[in-house]
Design an enzyme around this catalytic site. Structure first.
Site, mmCIF file in Angstrom:
data_model
loop_
_atom_site.group_PDB
_atom_site.id
_atom_site.type_symbol
_atom_site.label_atom_id
_atom_site.label_comp_id
_atom_site.label_asym_id
_atom_site.label_seq_id
_atom_site.Cartn_x
_atom_site.Cartn_y
_atom_site.Cartn_z
ATOM 1 N N VAL A 58 33.265 24.486 29.122
ATOM 2 C CA VAL A 58 33.531 25.752 28.130
ATOM 3 C C VAL A 58 32.307 26.516 28.400
ATOM 4 O O VAL A 58 30.991 25.975 28.146
ATOM 5 C CB VAL A 58 33.475 25.113 26.489
ATOM 6 C CG1 VAL A 58 33.600 26.286 25.653
ATOM 7 C CG2 VAL A 58 34.756 23.954 26.364
ATOM 8 N N ASN A 87 37.312 35.050 38.443
ATOM 9 C CA ASN A 87 38.775 35.237 37.964
ATOM 10 C C ASN A 87 38.692 35.512 36.601
ATOM 11 O O ASN A 87 39.500 36.444 36.220
ATOM 12 C CB ASN A 87 39.631 34.164 38.178
ATOM 13 C CG ASN A 87 40.990 34.348 37.425
ATOM 14 O OD1 ASN A 87 41.834 35.146 37.895
ATOM 15 N ND2 ASN A 87 41.127 33.493 36.256
ATOM 16 N N SER A 139 42.257 44.087 41.579
ATOM 17 C CA SER A 139 43.526 44.571 40.661
ATOM 18 C C SER A 139 44.059 45.600 41.649
ATOM 19 O O SER A 139 43.454 46.300 42.430
ATOM 20 C CB SER A 139 42.918 44.980 39.551
ATOM 21 O OG SER A 139 44.094 45.691 38.776
ATOM 22 N N TYR A 152 38.798 49.084 33.078
ATOM 23 C CA TYR A 152 39.184 47.936 33.666
ATOM 24 C C TYR A 152 39.216 48.348 35.091
ATOM 25 O O TYR A 152 38.900 47.779 36.151
ATOM 26 C CB TYR A 152 40.367 47.436 33.311
ATOM 27 C CG TYR A 152 41.111 46.313 34.108
ATOM 28 C CD1 TYR A 152 40.685 44.892 33.777
ATOM 29 C CD2 TYR A 152 42.395 46.600 34.875
ATOM 30 C CE1 TYR A 152 41.471 44.200 34.424
ATOM 31 C CE2 TYR A 152 42.755 45.594 35.720
ATOM 32 C CZ TYR A 152 42.483 44.339 35.309
ATOM 33 O OH TYR A 152 42.952 43.193 35.999
ATOM 34 N N ALA A 154 37.679 50.851 36.509
ATOM 35 C CA ALA A 154 36.383 51.187 37.494
ATOM 36 C C ALA A 154 35.506 49.724 37.622
ATOM 37 O O ALA A 154 35.075 49.659 38.522
ATOM 38 C CB ALA A 154 35.456 51.766 36.156
ATOM 39 N N SER A 155 35.915 48.823 36.911
ATOM 40 C CA SER A 155 35.315 47.563 36.966
ATOM 41 C C SER A 155 35.748 46.779 38.180
ATOM 42 O O SER A 155 35.064 46.413 38.998
ATOM 43 C CB SER A 155 35.493 46.563 35.895
ATOM 44 O OG SER A 155 36.583 46.149 35.537
ATOM 45 N N LYS A 156 37.047 46.931 38.332
ATOM 46 C CA LYS A 156 37.518 46.400 39.537
ATOM 47 C C LYS A 156 37.673 47.135 40.709
ATOM 48 O O LYS A 156 37.530 46.612 41.925
ATOM 49 C CB LYS A 156 39.531 45.964 38.987
ATOM 50 C CG LYS A 156 39.774 45.208 37.981
ATOM 51 C CD LYS A 156 39.277 43.759 38.413
ATOM 52 C CE LYS A 156 39.482 42.828 37.088
ATOM 53 N NZ LYS A 156 39.214 41.412 37.596
#
Length: 249
Positions: A58, A87, A139, A152, A154-156
């Site tokens: 965890v 991931n 992505s 999202y 921008a990050s990918k």
């Protein structure tokens, strides 16, 4: 040709979806797999499904101070990490002008900053062993524009820069770096959303040459290939696994 016997893979966000699909394929090819995620129930269910070669911890990838301890514990108690699959990620869908700084930073922190922090810690073990495969899950938003997913996207997209720099700095050590850009992958949530928006569903399928959505196994097989010795001369690339969607018209 693709054999992962003797390998230990760490997969973040591995309790469901694409992460679980990757874990299933890698275990089927002989690897031990360590799943991480924030929800123990999901991880426990995944472990029951995948069997004795599946372990879990965890962990929240954004808790960067804990990452060195996480990696040390896995190395000591489970096995030498030879495959890392970054991931875990998050997405906020809303108009760009309505996205707050805090929301933007939250996505960047999870999808980019934490990916670098974890990769850096794992490389401290991989590089001295002169062996390893690091995978980033990018992505389709890194290939073309999709509305209302600014942070999202921008990050990918930024993962490409991370991938290229790490490749030219460290590929000579025996560690390889590659990325996968999944296309539209089936999930209960996605299918339910598209059932409410049939025109969008038709648009997606019409520009996907193979004429179907993908599934988690499609990504898992690609990840297993890139992580294996069958891809020993492949590094620094991003592989679209999208049924041709990124080049469809």
């Amino acid at each position: 040709m693709i054999n992962l016997t003797g390998e230990t893979a760490l997969i973040t966000g591995g309790g469901s979806g694409i992460g679980l699909g990757i874990a299933k394929e890698m275990i089927g090819l002989g690897a031990k797999v360590v799943l991480t995620g924030r929800t123990e129930e999901k991880l426990r269910d995944a472990q029951k499904m995948l069997g004795e070669n599946c372990f879990y911890c965890v962990n929240d990838v954004t808790d960067k101070k804990h990452l060195p301890v996480l990696i040390q514990d896995i190395e000591k108690n489970i096995g030498a990490i030879s495959i890392l699959v970054n991931n875990a990620g998050r997405q906020i869908k809303k108009p760009s002008l309505d996205t707050t700084d805090a929301e933007f930073d939250e996505v960047i922190n999870t999808n980019l900053s934490s990916v670098f922090a974890l990769t850096r810690e794992v490389l401290k073990y991989m590089i001295p062993r002169k062996k390893g495969s690091v995978l980033f899950i990018s992505s389709m938003t890194a290939f073309y524009g999709l509305p209302q997913v600014l942070s999202y996207s921008a990050s990918k997209s930024a993962l490409f820069g991370l991938l290229r720099t790490l490749t030219v700095e460290y590929a000579h050590t025996g560690v390889r770096f590659n990325a996968i850009a999944p296309g539209f992958i089936e999930s209960k949530m996605m299918l339910a959303a598209l059932d409410r928006d049939p025109s969008r569903k038709e648009k997606i399928l019409s520009r996907t040459p193979v004429g179907r959505f993908g599934d988690a196994a499609d990504i898992g097989k690609a990840a297993a290939f890139l992580a294996s010795d069958a891809a020993a001369f492949i590094t620094g690339v991003c592989l679209p696994v999208d049924g041709g969607n990124s080049i469809g018209f």
